[in-house]
Design an enzyme around this catalytic site. Structure first.
Site, PDB file in Angstrom:
ATOM      1  CB  SER A   6      -0.901   0.023   1.245  1.00  0.00           C
ATOM      2  OG  SER A   6      -1.531   1.280   1.411  1.00  0.00           O
TER       3      SER A   6
ATOM      4  CE1 TYR B 296      -3.923  -2.012   5.420  1.00  0.00           C
ATOM      5  CE2 TYR B 296      -3.234   0.190   4.755  1.00  0.00           C
ATOM      6  CZ  TYR B 296      -3.707  -1.073   4.423  1.00  0.00           C
ATOM      7  OH  TYR B 296      -3.954  -1.391   3.122  1.00  0.00           O
TER       8      TYR B 296
END
Length: 701
Positions: free
Chosen positions: A579, A592
């Protein structure tokens, strides 16, 4: 009056009066219907085997006169799936006029070119080599089939005598001859010499049957096959055993699967020395009865009889001498035993080629075995794609059935090697191979995608399959996997429930990939979740979950994938779907973002470590994939909206406006990046591709 239900023991009666009635008097439609239901029973004919036809009266567009036209399966077709687009329509009179110009056996290849001069329907598929066999017979509907029972009769010693014993004077018999115009003349002569017969047995080849209507031809075929099947069953019962009895006892089912999954990547690597192959495994009762028998060593080297069999299976299989209890955990030791067997097989195949080649024979093809037999375990096959290897496996099962039947009748006989070679390396067969469409970029490769039940993972699997790969879909939700699997064609995909936080679950998933396709070439870790919370709200449970799914899962997936890829010795690809958040420090994202950063650096470390194995490791960084992404179905969307001070509904527009290109990012965009890395950028490793529309603060620098 309806058709009475027919009770057959050895074939399936599939004729449906209602469906047939809906076709009315359309003889071509009825011929196609008959073809499809005949092809649905693998005991009658296998994929691509056999041929069917019908003859109708049509109006000639040039003379406006009525002419007889034959409609027949075209070259390379399959009767089980035959449609209007797959048939050829030819003038019967012109086809029969070819007898006037036929120059004998040396003229066979030229005759095939002349079939085009007989074309009535300009939308015809290329006529097959079987065309004159149907055209020179007078019947309205004709079936040319390869039933196991009939080939057993055809391949038995004293086949002509056995034919008469089963059917009396009602069946004709012609000796083996390569398909072509002369064989059509032989069928015509057989019929003229013995008028009133219901069919003809072709020595070492198959069956011809016919009827005035599609239904009559169908029933005639089933009845003739049933009679042969009953005869063989009685002989087997009288003999009391098959294949000389059992020599080896099979391991239990679970142990067979375990050994097969360990061995498959090694076999795949050895079979892929010239061209990468896809695998198939079969440990059915039929297979085990043959491969565990005393007669295996005698019958396997003889080779198959029917041309349709050995064209797909090669002339004979490779029989492994490992021992069913062999320890397969030491890859180097197992390969040390396997390599000499493969080399010997290829040397013998080269000798077969050199001994029988003609002046104009095509160059020798890949000499690796197609069928590999492991007594006590099962039968493996390897070919260019899943359909081809599955069909080859099925054809060898047909060959087993033929050998069983022929041995029960009298004694199995195989085609002479020269005859077999002349079929395998026939110029017309070579031309058929050359007409096949160009393979796709990822053909012959197996891809495993985690999180493929939907969203980005499913889009990646779709793209890889579209580009030719076989795909193994994994997810923790079986209902999503089942729904996803339905979107693929047959022989393209399979699935496995996989919890990437558990190495045992990952091991079972790879085991399934090996059993289904032979191994794995591409692994894409797309499974994921997102938790967006400020530091004080991020719990240890949140942290562990993110680390286990994204980081530990990637580690274990890579570790087990590399073990398989090294067995194959074919290189490979590992792609991490990370990501933008692994590069950019944003608010409320400590769990995350840290996990994604770990994924990215792990990919770089693996790229450095695995380059010597030609295993490439790369990363794709998505950002703002809202539409179609599973992550955005949960609390993540609310968390990100809160972090940016906007509503959930405003998120898509917000993410599009903040990137340089002002573009919405879709799952298919991530899939395209994955394909670029595995299908185009084949000399790239340790790289990162951002798919975010352009985020300056995420530029890799």
């Amino acid at each position: 009056m309806g058709t009475p239900v027919k009770n057959f023991k050895y074939v399936d009666y599939l004729w449906d009066d209602k469906k047939a009635a809906e076709l009315g008097d359309d003889q071509v439609a009825l011929f196609l219907y008959r073809s499809n239901i005949l092809g649905a029973d693998l005991r009658i004919t296998n994929y691509g085997g056999g041929n069917t036809s019908c003859k109708t009266i049509e109006k000639d567009p040039l003379t406006d006169k009525e002419v007889e036209v034959m409609w027949i399966k075209g070259s390379g077709g399959d009767i089980g799936t035959l449609s209007r687009e797959g048939i050829a329509g030819l003038y019967v009179d012109r086809l029969r006029d070819l007898k006037k110009v036929y120059g004998g056996l040396e003229d066979e290849d030229r005759m095939v070119g002349l079939f085009d001069h007989c074309i009535y329907d300009l939308d015809s598929r290329a006529p097959s080599i079987d065309t004159p066999l149907h055209g020179l017979l007078p019947f309205k509907h004709i079936d040319h089939l390869h039933p196991d029972a009939l080939i057993a009769v055809a391949a038995a010693k004293d086949s002509e005598k056995v034919t008469k014993e089963i059917w009396g004077d009602s069946m004709g018999w012609v000796p083996w001859q390569r398909p072509g115009f002369d064989l059509g003349l032989q069928l015509e002569k057989c019929l003229n010499d013995t008028p009133g017969i219901r069919g003809i047995v072709l020595g070492s080849h198959g069956l011809f049957t016919w009827g005035d209507t599609s239904y009559e031809s169908y029933m005639n075929s089933l009845e003739v096959i049933e009679m042969a099947s009953e005869y063989i069953a009685k002989k087997i019962e009288e003999n009391g055993s098959v294949f000389g009895g059992q020599k080896v006892e099979s391991l239990p089912k679970k142990e067979r699967s375990e050994k097969a999954s360990r061995l498959m990547p090694m076999l795949r690597g050895l079979c892929s020395a010239e061209n990468r192959m896809i695998g198939h495994f079969n440990d059915s009762d039929t297979v085990l009865q043959f491969i565990n028998s005393n007669d295996l060593s005698r019958l396997a080297p003889m080779g198959t009889s029917c041309p349709d069999h050995f064209l797909r299976t090669k002339i004979q299989p490779l029989v492994l001498d490992l021992g069913k209890d062999a320890d397969l955990s030491d890859t180097d030791a197992v390969l040390e035993k396997l390599r000499p067997a493969f080399e010997k097989y290829k040397e013998e195949y080269a000798e077969y080629y050199e001994k029988h080649k003609r002046a104009n024979s095509p160059a020798i093809r890949d000499a690796s075995p197609v069928i590999i037999i492991y007594p006590g375990i099962g039968m493996f096959s390897f070919a260019k794609n899943k359909q081809t290897t599955r069909v080859a496996n099925e054809f060898y099962v047909n060959a087993i059935n033929v050998m069983r039947g022929a041995e029960a009748i009298t004694e199995y006989t195989a085609l002479p090697r020269q005859e077999a070679f002349d079929i395998e390396y026939w110029l017309l067969e070579e031309a058929k191979l050359q007409r096949q469409p160009k393979e796709k970029p990822l053909s012959r490769k197996v891809a495993l995608v985690t999180g493929a039940g939907g969203g980005i993972g499913k889009a990646i699997a779709d793209k890889l399959a579209e580009e030719g790969a076989n795909v193994v879909l994994t997810d923790i939700a079986e209902d999503r996997l089942q729904e996803a699997l339905e979107t693929y064609g047959s022989d393209t995909a399979s699935y496995a429930i996989c919890d990437v936080t558990k190495k045992e679950s990952i091991a079972e998933t790879y085991k399934k990939a090996c059993l289904d396709f032979g191994g794995v070439d591409i692994v894409v870790h797309s499974a994921g979740l997102a938790i967006s919370k400020p530091l004080e709200e991020t719990t240890e449970k949140d942290w562990d979950l993110l680390q286990n799914v994204l980081v530990k899962g990637q580690f274990e997936l890579a570790k087990q994938a590399v073990a398989i890829m090294r067995k194959q010795n074919l290189g490979g690809d590992f792609i991490s779907i990370a990501s933008k958040n692994g590069l950019v420090s944003g608010p409320n994202n400590v769990g995350y973002g840290t996990s994604k950063a770990a994924q990215q650096h792990m990919a770089r470390l693996l790229a450095a470590e695995l380059a010597g194995d030609k295993i490439r490791v790369n990363t794709v960084n998505p950002d703002g994939v809202i539409v179609g992404s599973k992550i955005w179905e949960g609390d993540w969307a609310e968390g990100r909206a809160k972090a940016y001070g906007i509503s959930v509904e405003e998120l898509p527009a917000h993410y599009a406006k903040r990137n340089l290109l002002n573009e919405i990012i879709y799952p298919k965009d991530i899939a395209n990046a994955v394909f670029a890395l595995v299908g185009i950028l084949d000399k790239s490793t340790g790289n990162t591709i951002n798919v975010d529309g352009g985020m300056a603060n995420a530029f890799v620098r």
